[in-house]
Design a protein around this motif. Sequence first.
Motif, PDB file in Angstrom:
ATOM      1  N   TYR A   1      15.017  16.923   0.321  1.00 27.67           N
ATOM      2  CA  TYR A   1      15.771  15.679   0.487  1.00 27.67           C
ATOM      3  C   TYR A   1      16.303  15.528   1.915  1.00 27.67           C
TER       4      TYR A   1
ATOM      5  N   TYR B   1      15.229  10.639   5.312  1.00 27.64           N
ATOM      6  CA  TYR B   1      14.631   9.860   4.221  1.00 27.64           C
ATOM      7  C   TYR B   1      15.665   9.450   3.181  1.00 27.64           C
TER       8      TYR B   1
ATOM      9  N   GLN C   1       6.872  18.709  -0.705  1.00 23.77           N
ATOM     10  CA  GLN C   1       6.996  17.436   0.011  1.00 23.77           C
ATOM     11  C   GLN C   1       7.345  16.359  -1.012  1.00 23.77           C
ATOM     12  N   GLY C   2       8.625  16.065  -1.139  1.00 23.93           N
ATOM     13  CA  GLY C   2       9.069  15.175  -2.196  1.00 23.93           C
ATOM     14  C   GLY C   2       9.347  15.979  -3.457  1.00 23.93           C
ATOM     15  N   GLU C   3       9.773  15.289  -4.495  1.00 25.01           N
ATOM     16  CA  GLU C   3      10.118  15.963  -5.746  1.00 25.01           C
ATOM     17  C   GLU C   3       9.106  15.616  -6.821  1.00 25.01           C
TER      18      GLU C   3
ATOM     19  N   GLY D   1      12.159  19.694  -3.853  1.00 28.71           N
ATOM     20  CA  GLY D   1      12.338  18.874  -2.664  1.00 28.71           C
ATOM     21  C   GLY D   1      13.586  19.292  -1.895  1.00 28.71           C
TER      22      GLY D   1
END
Length: 312
Positions: A60, A64, A239-241, A58
């Motif tokens: 980050y 967000y 997209q995100g972790e 991610g």
Amino acid sequence: VMAAWIGASILGVAIPKADVQEQNALFQRYWGTDFVWKFDDLPAKGGVSQERVPYSGGIYLDKYGGTASALRKYDRAFNGGRSLATAHEQWDTSAFQEPVSQRGGVFGLRQVTRMGTPNWHGHCNGWAAAAIRHAEPKQSVSRNGVVFSPADIKALLAELYIYNDVQDLSGSSANIQAALFHVVVTNWLGRGAHPLGMEADPGREKWNYPAFAFSSSSKKRSERQVEVKLNLAYAKETQGEYQESPRLQRTKSFHYRLDLNANGEIVGGEFYSDSARIDMLWVPLRPKASKQPGNERGNPYVKVDTILAIWR
């Protein structure tokens, strides 16, 4: 040992003398051996071993909240529950604003400009540095009653490296030139099998990725000119972790001419119009404590050795 300056470019952009000296000195410092400039002595392909392929992680984004979620756990475990590291991150992800344009009005026909955090601000360089220096964490770790999952640990690593110093390998030009690009990739990634940080897009926005392999083909245009096509593989962000990151790979394709001197050493070159261009190549350095030279803007409420011990 090659002379400090290997000669002038025939037609393209020559490598400045100071850049030649810098590359020679850096390679000696980190590898203890000579930087190679002779085209025929450089590998046409190379990369890291399978276990060193950087993980897709991610980035980050500031919009967000950056790494605040993992830092809340860090504060519970190491800062007595006080929102210290988290509060710093909340400030850091909102403090650096620029004019941001978007459509407004009843039908969205009016261009409205407001101060805000640009959509691209985030931790891509922190993730890229962490993925180059560290294997992906595989298991959860408990500290002081708080459980850090692999995803949490990756977020802490990205926070650790976001403002930490790197070794810039791009020379003195605003964007890395063709000849320097070739010798850096083939020496560091080809001869050294060391991943490289890549700032991928010349311009205002900065997008960083870890590059880990390349392959190239070439043909002589004359005794003193070589045409090269080179594909550079790099890890793409997620997209995100994820607890276990997928392996997302992308490739940039470069096309350029190299100019050689009478000894066959690369002295300059030029990108063709159909080539990809990048801003810089770099390698991450060991993380330093916040407020120290080389990490002046880092989060002052996280400790380097604590995060590295959790990862380890």
